[in-house]
Design an enzyme around this catalytic site. Structure first.
Site, mmCIF file in Angstrom:
data_model
loop_
_atom_site.group_PDB
_atom_site.id
_atom_site.type_symbol
_atom_site.label_atom_id
_atom_site.label_comp_id
_atom_site.label_asym_id
_atom_site.label_seq_id
_atom_site.Cartn_x
_atom_site.Cartn_y
_atom_site.Cartn_z
ATOM 1 N N GLU A 140 57.864 39.948 40.196
ATOM 2 C CA GLU A 140 57.859 39.619 38.626
ATOM 3 C C GLU A 140 58.737 40.248 37.995
ATOM 4 O O GLU A 140 59.144 41.344 38.567
ATOM 5 C CB GLU A 140 56.381 40.008 38.128
ATOM 6 C CG GLU A 140 55.277 39.161 39.122
ATOM 7 C CD GLU A 140 53.925 39.933 38.992
ATOM 8 O OE1 GLU A 140 53.657 40.502 37.731
ATOM 9 O OE2 GLU A 140 53.218 39.886 39.875
ATOM 10 N N GLU A 193 51.407 36.939 29.173
ATOM 11 C CA GLU A 193 50.189 37.562 29.636
ATOM 12 C C GLU A 193 49.769 38.774 28.849
ATOM 13 O O GLU A 193 50.617 39.620 28.245
ATOM 14 C CB GLU A 193 50.447 38.131 31.048
ATOM 15 C CG GLU A 193 49.124 38.579 31.645
ATOM 16 C CD GLU A 193 49.245 39.409 33.010
ATOM 17 O OE1 GLU A 193 48.449 39.957 33.497
ATOM 18 O OE2 GLU A 193 50.188 39.099 33.829
#
Length: 409
Positions: free
Chosen positions: A213, A324
């Site tokens: 990520e 997120e």
């Protein structure tokens, strides 16, 4: 006196010091020991305007090499191949100054042969629930789109993480790229965060997930402030024991002397004002098998060695892009922590956050537009996403939202 000798004397003092309980002494010893592991002796230190200390560390002395698996590792100083067909993106869209990627650049640079490492402070460790959990995500923080796995809304809601993402699956992916709009979303609680990133995933969402990520995040709990910071993360077991943010454990090997993981990004976008974005590319070197990361057009940052992973030792089976947040519901209501700019996607350019020129790397090491893009969000009334396509931006989407509002309680 040698620093190691000083540390030994200090540890002996702490063990015998009156007035400290055994648990407090043990905690202090753990903190000091962990700080000595993370903060290597610098060649040079730079004080950033935001209060960070950036230490210039010899490449061969970075935290990755503390692990026995890296003992005989030969550093790969450049990827064997770049993907074919890179977009030539700038960091700036609209009006405003560009040219400074991170805030600490205003105060100095690190020399060749060293890497910049954000110094970890004692208070950073003390904010963590434990020394072992510092720099790590909680379990199951990857969105699970319904078409990829059986939806588990109860598990997602219990976890407290909410997303607005675009994704592709069903093929073999050897990398991903995106240009991500950079903002400073407001965070309600210090144990919450907001981020925009890309994910490269392999394995199942249960216990063996492999994930790489990269993107930007605002995380008061991890960094001690509300600055927008560049970050990376990896795991090979669904966030259970392996992996961490940035350089806070053995894993990512940095070779670049100009960009610091976890350091503040500068400049940032403003509502109805200048818009700024960062380009991130992660791809698998077809010769050596390592996963490389590039920031912008000019900064090849480093790589995750292939041996860290099981599924990703070959390829990714899913790629995600988007936002997120953590929704802790601390007052019994939905958090007001913002995603992206804090505005819904229908407000468009200059108001809503975007991710543009999203691409994947195929088996021939070519960057191409992804096919059959899906979208996913747990509560579109809190955070939403809208896909689009244009000649200049390729495949793109606007996303984000304010969290709690009249339709999101």
């Amino acid at each position: 006196m040698d620093m190691k000798v000083k540390l030994v004397f200090w540890l002996l003092f702490m063990l015998t010091a009156p007035g400290l309980g055994s648990s407090a002494r043990r905690r202090n010893l753990e903190v000091k020991h962990h700080l000595s592991r993370l903060n290597k002796p610098p060649v040079k230190s730079i004080k950033s305007p935001d209060g960070d200390i950036i230490d210039c560390i010899p490449i061969s002395n970075q935290p990755a090499f503390d692990h026995p698996h890296f003992k005989n590792h030969t550093i790969q100083m450049m990827p064997s191949y770049h993907p074919e067909g890179l977009y030539r993106d700038g960091k700036k869209v609209g009006k405003g100054e560009s040219g400074i990627a991170q805030l600490w650049h205003k105060s100095g640079r690190c020399a060749h042969g060293t890497i910049p490492v954000r110094r970890t402070r004692e208070e950073d460790l003390l904010r963590a629930s434990s020394i072992q959990s510092f720099g790590k995500k909680k379990h199951k923080t990857v969105p699970t789109p319904p078409t990829y796995a059986k939806p588990q809304p109860d598990l997602i809601n219990q976890n407290g993480h909410q997303h607005a993402i675009a994704y592709v699956e069903g093929d073999q992916y050897y990398g991903a790229k995106a240009t991500i709009n950079v903002w400073d979303p407001k965070i309600q609680q210090t144990n919450e965060f907001s981020l925009s990133q890309l994910w490269l995933l392999g394995g199942s969402f249960a216990s063996d997930l492999n994930s790489i990520e990269a993107g930007w995040q605002v995380s008061p709990d991890l960094y001690g402030d509300n600055n927008t910071r560049l970050f990376t993360y990896w795991t090979s077991d669904a966030y259970q024991a392996t992996g961490c943010y940035n350089l806070l454990c053995s894993g990512f090997i940095q070779i670049n002397n100009q960009i610091a993981m976890g350091a503040s990004i500068y400049p940032l976008s403003s509502y109805r004002g200048s818009q700024y974005d960062i380009s991130i590319l992660v791809w698998k070197d077809p010769k050596e098998g390592n996963w490389w990361m590039q920031f912008g057009n000019d900064y090849v940052l480093g790589y995750w060695p292939a041996f860290l992973f099981s599924y990703l030792s070959d390829s990714a089976s899913m790629v995600e892009w988007g936002g997120e947040v953590v929704n802790s519901e601390s007052d019994g209501q939905h958090t007001t922590t913002q995603m992206g700019s804090g505005h819904f996607p229908d407000e468009g350019f200059g108001k809503s956050s975007y991710v543009r020129n999203i691409q994947v790397v195929d088996g021939s090491n070519n960057l191409r537009a992804p096919k059959d893009i899906g979208t996913f969000t747990e509560q579109s009334s809190c955070y939403d996403i809208q896909l689009g396509r244009s000649g200049e931006w390729g495949e793109y989407f606007y996303f984000g939202g304010p969290g709690r509002n009249s339709n999101c309680q």
